[in-house]
Design a protein around this motif. Sequence first.
Motif, short mmCIF file in Angstrom:
data_model
loop_
_atom_site.label_atom_id
_atom_site.label_comp_id
_atom_site.label_asym_id
_atom_site.label_seq_id
_atom_site.Cartn_x
_atom_site.Cartn_y
_atom_site.Cartn_z
N PHE A 149 25.24 72.15 48.28
CA PHE A 149 24.01 71.36 48.32
C PHE A 149 22.82 72.21 47.88
N ARG A 150 22.76 73.44 48.35
CA ARG A 150 21.63 74.30 48.01
C ARG A 150 21.59 74.64 46.52
N ARG A 151 22.76 74.70 45.90
CA ARG A 151 22.78 74.94 44.45
C ARG A 151 22.39 73.69 43.67
N GLU A 152 22.75 72.54 44.21
CA GLU A 152 22.56 71.29 43.45
C GLU A 152 21.16 70.72 43.58
N TYR A 153 20.51 70.93 44.74
CA TYR A 153 19.23 70.29 44.99
C TYR A 153 18.15 71.33 45.31
N ILE A 210 12.41 67.66 58.80
CA ILE A 210 12.62 66.82 57.63
C ILE A 210 13.27 67.66 56.54
N ILE A 211 14.26 67.08 55.86
CA ILE A 211 14.75 67.65 54.60
C ILE A 211 14.15 66.80 53.49
N ARG A 212 13.39 67.44 52.64
CA ARG A 212 12.75 66.73 51.54
C ARG A 212 13.35 67.22 50.23
N VAL A 213 13.93 66.31 49.47
CA VAL A 213 14.47 66.63 48.16
C VAL A 213 13.43 66.19 47.12
N GLY A 214 12.82 67.18 46.48
CA GLY A 214 11.64 66.86 45.68
C GLY A 214 10.54 66.37 46.61
N GLU A 215 10.06 65.16 46.38
CA GLU A 215 9.03 64.57 47.25
C GLU A 215 9.62 63.56 48.22
N THR A 216 10.93 63.35 48.16
CA THR A 216 11.57 62.27 48.91
C THR A 216 12.27 62.79 50.15
N ILE A 217 12.08 62.14 51.28
CA ILE A 217 12.80 62.49 52.50
C ILE A 217 14.24 62.04 52.37
N GLY A 218 15.16 62.98 52.58
CA GLY A 218 16.59 62.68 52.52
C GLY A 218 17.27 62.72 53.87
N ALA A 219 16.63 63.37 54.86
CA ALA A 219 17.24 63.47 56.19
C ALA A 219 16.17 63.87 57.19
N ILE A 220 16.39 63.49 58.45
CA ILE A 220 15.48 63.87 59.53
C ILE A 220 16.30 64.17 60.78
N ASP A 245 26.59 65.74 51.45
CA ASP A 245 26.59 66.87 52.39
C ASP A 245 25.24 67.14 53.03
N ILE A 246 24.30 66.21 52.90
CA ILE A 246 22.97 66.45 53.46
C ILE A 246 23.00 66.48 54.99
N TYR A 247 23.98 65.81 55.60
CA TYR A 247 24.07 65.87 57.07
C TYR A 247 24.34 67.30 57.54
N LYS A 248 25.17 68.03 56.83
CA LYS A 248 25.42 69.43 57.20
C LYS A 248 24.15 70.27 57.06
N VAL A 249 23.33 69.92 56.06
CA VAL A 249 22.11 70.69 55.81
C VAL A 249 21.07 70.43 56.89
N ILE A 250 20.86 69.19 57.27
CA ILE A 250 19.89 68.92 58.33
C ILE A 250 20.37 69.53 59.65
N MET A 251 21.68 69.57 59.86
CA MET A 251 22.21 70.21 61.07
C MET A 251 21.86 71.69 61.11
N THR A 252 22.14 72.41 60.03
CA THR A 252 21.93 73.86 60.04
C THR A 252 20.44 74.21 59.98
N GLU A 253 19.64 73.42 59.27
CA GLU A 253 18.21 73.71 59.20
C GLU A 253 17.52 73.42 60.53
#
Length: 304
Positions: A149-153, A210-220, A245-253
């Motif tokens: 995810f970190r490489r892609e976004y 919040i996980i923001r991809v660009g300007e858009t919220i993708g997860a909270i 895989d954004i659920y894994k990212v909001i979990m770890t962040e």
Amino acid sequence: MLEFSEFKPVSLDDRDLFLRQYRQYPQVHSDNTFANMVCWNHYANYRFADVDGAIVLSSTIDGVASFRPPIGPKNPALLDDVIDLALREGGAAPLLVLDPVNEAWIREIYPNLILYPDRDYFDYIYRTEDLADFAGKGYATVRRQVNHFRREYAYSVEAITRENIDEVWEFLVIWCEWRDCDSVPILAYEKEAILFAINNFFAIGLRGWIIRVGETIGAISVVDEVNTDMAVVHFEKALPETYRDIYKVIMTETAAGLRGRYRFINRECDMGVPGLRESKTRCHPACMVEVHYATRDDLEACRR
């Protein structure tokens, strides 16, 4: 004699009372937290009585009431009163025990009472460091997903504040449309709970990321304190069809944001949902907070 008429609904006005009580008598299960009760009151009808320095909780779901042991000083007479009330007003399993302290106490006072485990409602407890780093062989798969995810976004992480809370609301409306919340009863209840949490975010004392991809919220994520050593993630919402895989990212962040403040993170129960159980187990909980119940027949047999 304790009467159900003495109980009143848990409301925002009761926050300070619960915080004072829980500082003195720390909780471990997410269901007893003030935030959980006030956000889900439309579903579980949480009520409480303040008796002799203790708080006695009840919940009523689909018209069936259950009661919990007193949260406060050990008072066998009050426990007897709660059991009598549970037998008068409760359903087939009228007594719920959500913490190991009261479980041990009840087993001491009522050594012949059978307490049945309810695995579906055991809370999963994780070490904050584990979820923040996903280090070691046991986390190889989830670590690979996060790194992909970190490489892609190109994404950013920010705390929920008064400045972005309206955006969080808008994101949740989109999430509920995606999940078609209004067509599934439990999701409709959850929609009401999480929107109540956002509407009253600062009054309840919640935190979140919040996980923001660009300007858009993708997860909270929406987080609360259980005790001085443990936080709880009450809500975690994302759009995985848009961002894999954004659920894994909001979990770890979220864990990274809590690191240094709390040793443990409570990620609540799996409600017996097989996919959810598999997901929570895969992240290697450090322990579980067990839930037990007593049946009406067993309480009658052990009544003092």
